[in-house]
Design a protein around this motif. Structure first.
Motif, PDB file in Angstrom:
ATOM      1  N   ALA A 283       5.339  -3.820  -1.223  1.00 38.52           N
ATOM      2  CA  ALA A 283       4.474  -3.848  -2.562  1.00 38.52           C
ATOM      3  C   ALA A 283       3.505  -4.905  -2.833  1.00 38.52           C
ATOM      4  O   ALA A 283       3.923  -6.138  -2.231  1.00 38.52           O
ATOM      5  CB  ALA A 283       5.492  -3.877  -3.704  1.00 38.52           C
ATOM      6  N   LYS A 284       2.357  -4.592  -3.186  1.00 39.00           N
ATOM      7  CA  LYS A 284       1.114  -5.607  -3.683  1.00 39.00           C
ATOM      8  C   LYS A 284       1.149  -5.758  -5.246  1.00 39.00           C
ATOM      9  O   LYS A 284       0.791  -4.699  -5.719  1.00 39.00           O
ATOM     10  CB  LYS A 284      -0.134  -5.156  -3.113  1.00 39.00           C
ATOM     11  N   VAL A 285       1.380  -6.995  -5.437  1.00 37.03           N
ATOM     12  CA  VAL A 285       1.433  -7.233  -7.127  1.00 37.03           C
ATOM     13  C   VAL A 285       0.844  -8.344  -7.219  1.00 37.03           C
ATOM     14  O   VAL A 285       0.617  -9.240  -6.693  1.00 37.03           O
ATOM     15  CB  VAL A 285       3.029  -7.344  -7.432  1.00 37.03           C
ATOM     16  N   ARG A 286       0.441  -8.500  -8.663  1.00 38.33           N
ATOM     17  CA  ARG A 286       0.195  -9.955  -9.169  1.00 38.33           C
ATOM     18  C   ARG A 286       1.177 -10.060 -10.396  1.00 38.33           C
ATOM     19  O   ARG A 286       1.140  -9.124 -11.329  1.00 38.33           O
ATOM     20  CB  ARG A 286      -1.319  -9.466  -9.693  1.00 38.33           C
ATOM     21  N   LEU A 363       1.246  -3.674 -10.620  1.00 34.86           N
ATOM     22  CA  LEU A 363       1.528  -3.212  -9.497  1.00 34.86           C
ATOM     23  C   LEU A 363       0.404  -2.589  -8.820  1.00 34.86           C
ATOM     24  O   LEU A 363      -0.255  -1.757  -9.049  1.00 34.86           O
ATOM     25  CB  LEU A 363       2.815  -2.316  -9.417  1.00 34.86           C
ATOM     26  N   VAL A 364      -0.428  -3.616  -8.001  1.00 34.50           N
ATOM     27  CA  VAL A 364      -1.774  -3.086  -7.357  1.00 34.50           C
ATOM     28  C   VAL A 364      -1.487  -1.809  -6.426  1.00 34.50           C
ATOM     29  O   VAL A 364      -2.476  -0.870  -6.629  1.00 34.50           O
ATOM     30  CB  VAL A 364      -2.302  -4.273  -6.644  1.00 34.50           C
ATOM     31  N   ASP A 365      -0.602  -1.974  -5.532  1.00 32.34           N
ATOM     32  CA  ASP A 365      -0.570  -0.819  -4.275  1.00 32.34           C
ATOM     33  C   ASP A 365       0.892  -0.846  -3.780  1.00 32.34           C
ATOM     34  O   ASP A 365       1.473  -1.842  -3.936  1.00 32.34           O
ATOM     35  CB  ASP A 365      -1.759  -0.866  -3.813  1.00 32.34           C
ATOM     36  N   PHE A 366       1.189   0.013  -3.173  1.00 30.37           N
ATOM     37  CA  PHE A 366       2.464  -0.033  -2.381  1.00 30.37           C
ATOM     38  C   PHE A 366       2.306   0.781  -0.945  1.00 30.37           C
ATOM     39  O   PHE A 366       1.641   2.003  -1.137  1.00 30.37           O
ATOM     40  CB  PHE A 366       3.858  -0.006  -3.053  1.00 30.37           C
ATOM     41  N   THR A 367       3.053   0.581  -0.240  1.00 32.15           N
ATOM     42  CA  THR A 367       3.032   1.364   1.056  1.00 32.15           C
ATOM     43  C   THR A 367       4.667   1.950   1.315  1.00 32.15           C
ATOM     44  O   THR A 367       5.365   0.923   1.418  1.00 32.15           O
ATOM     45  CB  THR A 367       2.542   0.801   2.274  1.00 32.15           C
TER      46      THR A 367
END
Length: 531
Positions: A283-286, A363-367
């Protein structure tokens, strides 16, 4: 078909006498539809109905018409405000419908009539057009809060119990004086309420943009006496009833992640699609973590580069991690995490033990990991082996819940595509994972689940000593002593030198002695009472 509504009944009789007539009920009420309605809905008892009408006696003598007054007649359906024939007949009408009702005296004015206009035992003929109705709903079930929809809202959704709503309102006393007002709008959580209980109860039934008029009894509006923004409390008489004009502008969905209020997620911006991160996803988060006083204690990621982590791997606060796994790509949320998930911060003394922390997270993006149903057979076996090794590391570290999840055998559960060599590998993994998972379940005191996992192992390998021993332990902990003894004796017959099994058998025999002593004490007590 057009028929003049201001002509007496006998002038119009020929124009619609060829239309079909139906019976309503079994007391002689009859209905003939002149014009079909524009919807499928009909009003409910309690709804405020507006109709135009003309009425004549059955012999054609004209009596009255709302058209003469140039305004429709308004009443509450089913509240005995009109004759019974109206309540029953108009309750079958749709918006825009026009019909002629023949109402017998039993459903009109009966033997007495209504002198001097309506004679005794008169059958009345009404030409009625349904103009509209406003639904009036008894929200509390006791008449404490009656809601009339003034303007319909959008869509079908209504706020849920934990959601945060934005409303505009005006509260008036029975004499019309304004007691409280907010034209700019106020935001509040439905569980906490605002101003008075009636507002929370009504807002839960409203759709976005809906406007309603609430008739509120004192018991549901009494907090208005202590709270408000524009009224003078001294002007409000005791036990006053109120009318509230309420508009639901919008709301923010609040999700109770675990169902126990320990992690709450308020959605600020809805994400895209339907997919969400799962265990093992990247997960890509800020996010920014704040204490209750607003002080920032943690910050991860920034506009140029998001923070990247593995879900369910204890790389961030567990409460926040669980919330992120309910989010969709691009979603913004406010996550409130309770004391059960603050253990990582108490050690540093940065947050008090009884506080909560608040995260502003995107949640910017996730794989996600490749779904097991898209893997080939080699990938499935490799994935299961990798998860088992991760589970073993977690088990040794005492992280039993996470270890148990790693031992799931979904990758190899459906092995109908495996060749003989692959089946042999998958069976070995199945045995190992289920045995390890059973060990987790025993330590977690989830004994029925531990027993089930051991039984699955024994279906593949009936002489598996570890499975027999661990199942006997599960039976022992749930006082199924006969089953426990059968398993432990079988394990001893297969491996009589196993120290672990011997100790288990010793424990079982001690448990049996305790049980025999307990039965003897019970029996002695019963005999002494009989003597």
């Amino acid at each position: 078909m057009e028929v003049s509504t201001n002509k007496p009944y006998h002038h119009r009789q020929a124009a619609f006498s060829n239309l079909p007539e139906i019976d309503i009920g079994n007391q002689g009420l009859r209905k003939r539809i002149l014009q079909k309605g524009t919807s499928w809905q009909t009003p409910f008892p309690g709804d405020e109905v507006e109709v135009h009408y003309s009425v004549s006696l059955k012999d054609g003598a004209y009596i009255d018409s709302s058209h003469d007054k140039k305004m429709p007649f308004r009443f509450k359906l089913g509240q005995h405000e009109v004759i019974k024939g109206w309540d029953e007949g108009i309750g079958t009408m749709k918006k825009g419908e026009r019909a002629v009702f023949t109402i017998p005296p039993e459903l009109a004015y009966g033997h007495a009539g209504s002198p001097p206009i309506i004679p005794p035992d008169a059958t009345l003929v009404f030409d009625i057009e349904m103009v509209s109705w406003n639904t009036i709903r008894d929200i509390t079930g006791d008449g404490g809060v009656l809601k009339k929809i003034v303007e319909e809202g959008e869509g079908w959704a209504t706020p849920r119990e934990d959601d945060e709503v934005l409303v505009k309102y005006e509260v008036r006393l029975e004499n019309g004086a304004v007691a409280s007002k907010s034209s700019e709008g106020v935001e509040f959580c439905l569980t906490n309420g605002y101003l008075c209980p009636a507002m929370s109860k009504a807002a839960r039934t409203m759709r976005k943009g809906e406007k309603a008029e609430l008739s509120v009894k004192f018991s549901y509006g009494c907090r208005l006496l202590q709270k408000g923004d524009t009224r003078n409390g001294d002007d409000i008489p005791p036990n006053a009833n109120f009318v509230i004009h309420l508009e639901l502008v919008s709301w923010k969905s609040v999700v109770d992640i675990m169902g126990d209020k320990k992690i709450l997620k308020k959605i600020i911006k809805v994400g895209e699609g339907y997919d969400r991160p799962s265990e093992g996803s990247v997960a890509k988060v800020r996010y920014i973590g704040k204490r209750e006083d607003g002080a920032v204690f943690e910050r991860k990621g920034h506009e140029a580069e998001a923070f990247e982590y593995l879900c369910s791997e204890e790389q961030i606060n567990e409460g926040l991690d669980r919330a992120i796994m309910t989010m969709r790509k691009g979603e913004h949320a406010i996550v409130t995490v309770g004391t059960d998930f603050l253990y990582g911060y108490k050690e540093f003394g940065s947050i008090s033990a009884n506080s909560v922390i608040v995260y502003e997270v995107e949640l910017v993006d996730f794989t996600k990991e490749k779904p097991f149903w898209k893997m080939d057979t080699i990938e499935k076996i490799e994935a299961c082996e990798r998860k088992k090794n991760e589970g073993n590391i977690l088990f040794k570290a005492g992280k039993l819940q996470r270890a148990s999840r790693k031992y799931a055998i979904k990758y190899i559960e459906f092995d109908h595509t495996f060749n003989d060599v692959e089946k042999c590998q998958s069976n070995a993994l199945r045995l190992s994972c289920n045995l390890n998972n059973a060990a987790c379940k025993l330590k977690l005191e989830q004994y029925p689940e531990a027993s089930r996992l051991c039984s699955e192992v024994l279906e593949l390998d009936p002489s598996n000593v570890k499975a027999l021993f661990r199942r006997s332990q599960a039976y022992l902990r749930t006082s199924q002593l006969e089953n426990a003894e059968a398993d432990i004796k079988r394990a001893l017959s297969i491996d009589p030198d196993s120290r672990e099994v011997k100790l288990g058998y010793k424990e079982l025999k001690e448990k049996r002695k305790q049980y025999v002593r307990y039965e003897a004490e019970i029996c002695s007590t019963m005999l002494s009472k009989m003597g």
